[in-house]
Design an enzyme around this catalytic site. Structure first.
Site, PDB file in Angstrom:
ATOM      1  N   LYS A  34      -6.152   1.512  -2.088  1.00  7.29           N
ATOM      2  CA  LYS A  34      -6.000   2.918  -1.724  1.00  7.29           C
ATOM      3  C   LYS A  34      -5.085   2.996  -0.502  1.00  7.29           C
ATOM      4  O   LYS A  34      -5.195   2.176   0.419  1.00  7.29           O
ATOM      5  CB  LYS A  34      -7.372   3.530  -1.423  1.00  7.29           C
ATOM      6  CG  LYS A  34      -7.339   5.030  -1.127  1.00  7.29           C
ATOM      7  CD  LYS A  34      -8.738   5.585  -0.916  1.00  7.29           C
ATOM      8  CE  LYS A  34      -8.727   7.073  -0.637  1.00  7.29           C
ATOM      9  NZ  LYS A  34     -10.094   7.629  -0.464  1.00  7.29           N
TER      10      LYS A  34
ATOM     11  N   SER B 201     -11.456  11.555  -3.176  1.00  4.16           N
ATOM     12  CA  SER B 201     -10.054  11.428  -2.799  1.00  4.16           C
ATOM     13  C   SER B 201      -9.380  10.154  -3.313  1.00  4.16           C
ATOM     14  O   SER B 201      -8.167  10.008  -3.219  1.00  4.16           O
ATOM     15  CB  SER B 201      -9.931  11.459  -1.268  1.00  4.16           C
ATOM     16  OG  SER B 201     -10.603  10.341  -0.689  1.00  4.16           O
TER      17      SER B 201
ATOM     18  N   SER C 285     -15.986   9.982  -2.488  1.00  2.13           N
ATOM     19  CA  SER C 285     -14.602   9.730  -2.889  1.00  2.13           C
ATOM     20  C   SER C 285     -14.367   8.464  -3.695  1.00  2.13           C
ATOM     21  O   SER C 285     -13.253   8.229  -4.147  1.00  2.13           O
ATOM     22  CB  SER C 285     -13.693   9.711  -1.652  1.00  2.13           C
ATOM     23  OG  SER C 285     -13.565  10.996  -1.114  1.00  2.13           O
TER      24      SER C 285
END
EC number: 6.3.5.7
Length: 487
Positions: free
Chosen positions: A76, A151, A175
């Site tokens: 990420k 997210s 997330s």
């Protein structure tokens, strides 16, 4: 090879059926082919990946390979990566190249894993749909007109589309778990403090925790084992013995592998608000757990309904402080034209941050301001303590708590973009876990309308990662939802 589990890839590498370079090239070519339609990656590091793959091949040849040596993965884009862009999905950091690796990144490098690049995300991890990224929305591989969740939507979409077998994520209010649910993969957020936050760009420091994505609980266990570990550079990282989460997946003797396991079902999670197709898939999954020997008991989390408002006081308050460092002075976006220093601060931040980030900074600054701190922030922290106490009361009656990960399946891109509150409510079942600092896992448990994935959330007590992974693993041994692919 594309759909192989991490264990299967390990065997193929160790028996020389494929080399690390060949495996990395296979997935890099797949990213080049599929990513334009999904927008799951911000940065693809082909040169670095092939160099890491060559080093992995040397380790395999020398007989020093570990479980992840030569296995491709993605990070990420809030984990700092030395020499590679780390943007956090924001214009503010569009040109930021980190001079060092995050602890998670360095641990996975040491394990011999091969990073192929950085995945797309909601800007500064603020979002539930992956629409707030400066680099555009990520598209769900199951239906590219729909969101993948957020997210960590890029990581979830990348694993679901088999652009990579594994990916890292972060979880502040759901997330990892919520996008895992929407994309039909497995994702785990460990107990707060199990994974170091050093080099993980902060959103809300008391809630942020690194997590893992894989097709299955077994894949997640292998990744989390490598990610977790004490780091003295993170004052919130816990100094405790390392665990081998994969070793805990061995089944118990007998035909009922989950015999004696008590699964708590919070009545608040099964009240109004859950879509009918989600409820049907969750109920079927619970029936499967009962068939495996588990018993279900009703528990109560009476303050769960207050988790969302408490979170949206605490998290923005911490964000307003954390994001004050992005001012255009030492790094990050700086406005091209400005009058004086104060004007440079204002214009750089106005240009560098997107609408959702600005919204949360404003809310956070407001609740911390004189006259409102006691009314909002202090009250939210009291609610946080009550929520944690509710979980402990529930765990006196059960071993694991289960329920839906998200109240609906993935919605259409743009559907909730103008209604922040509706977006926030998509994390209604996940946020309380972060407020309490507990571990949580989401695994696929079926499909809703339009063949959109549904996830079941398992919540454990502190340091209950092994139990969560073993529980999900037994379910996945008896089902094939985790083997379904968008194609």
């Amino acid at each position: 090879m594309i759909n192989a589990s991490v264990s299967e890839l390990r065997r193929a590498l160790d028996t020389r059926q494929v080399s690390s370079v060949e495996l990395a090239t296979l997935f890099l070519d797949r990213i080049a082919e599929r990513n334009p339609a999904l927008n799951a990656f911000i940065t693809i590091d082909r040169e670095g990946a092939l160099a890491a793959a060559r080093a992995a091949d040397a380790r395999i040849a020398a007989g020093t390979a570990g479980p992840l040596t030569g296995i491709p993965l993605a990070h990420k884009d809030l984990f700092c990566t030395e020499g590679v862009l780390t943007t956090c999905g924001s214009k503010m950091l569009a040109d930021f190249v980190s001079p060092y690796d995050a602890h998670v990144v360095s641990r996975l490098k040491d394990a011999g894993a091969v990073s192929l690049g950085k995945t797309n995300m909601d800007e500064f991890a603020m979002g539930s749909s992956n629409e707030s990224s400066h680099y555009g929305a990520v598209r769900n591989p199951w239906d590219t007109t729909r969101i993948p969740g957020g997210s960590s939507g890029g990581s979830a979409a990348a694993v679901a589309a088999r652009l990579v077998p594994l990916a890292t994520g972060s979880d502040t209010g759901g997330s990892v778990r919520q996008p895992a649910s929407h994309t039909g993969v497995t994702g785990i957020k460990p107990t707060y403090g199990v994974v170091s936050r050093y080099g993980m760009i902060a959103y809300a420091s008391s809630l942020d925790q690194g997590g893992a994505f894989g097709a299955s609980a077994e894949d997640c266990a292998l990744l989390l084992t490598a990610m977790a570990g004490f780091d003295p550079r993170d004052s919130t990282c816990l100094d405790r013995p390392a665990e081998d989460y994969a070793a805990a997946l061995a089944p118990t003797a007998g035909g009922k592998p989950l015999a004696g396991l008590r699964i708590g079902l919070p009545r608040e999670f099964f009240a109004e608000g859950m879509a009918d197709d989600v409820r049907a898939a969750v109920d079927a999954a619970l029936d499967q757990y009962r068939a495996l020997g588990a018993v279900t008991v009703e528990v109560s989390l009476p303050n769960a309904k207050l988790a969302v408002p408490a979170y949206y006081v605490i998290a923005p308050a911490e964000a307003s402080s954390n994001l004050s460092r992005f001012d255009g002075v030492r790094y990050g976006h700086r406005a091209a034209e400005y009058g004086d220093l104060n004007d440079m601060y204002c214009k750089s931040r106005a240009e560098g941050f997107g609408a959702e980030v600005k919204r949360r900074i404003l809310v956070g600054t407001y609740v911390l301001s004189h006259g409102y701190y006691d009314a909002y922030y202090l009250q939210a922290q009291k609610l946080r303590r009550l929520i944690a106490q509710d979980f402990q009361a529930a765990f006196a009656q059960c071993d694991v708590i289960a329920g839906p990960t998200s109240p609906t399946t993935a919605w259409a891109i743009g559907e909730k973009a103008d209604d922040p509150v509706q977006m926030y409510l998509s994390d209604i079942y996940t946020i309380a876990v972060n407020l309490a600092g507990l571990p949580g896992l989401s695994h696929p448990c079926g499909f809703g309308a339009g063949r959109l994935p549904v996830g079941l959330q398992l919540i454990g007590n502190y340091f209950g990662e092994s139990r969560l992974l073993a529980t999900a693993h037994q379910y996945q041994q008896a089902s094939d939802w985790h083997l379904q692919r968008p194609e």
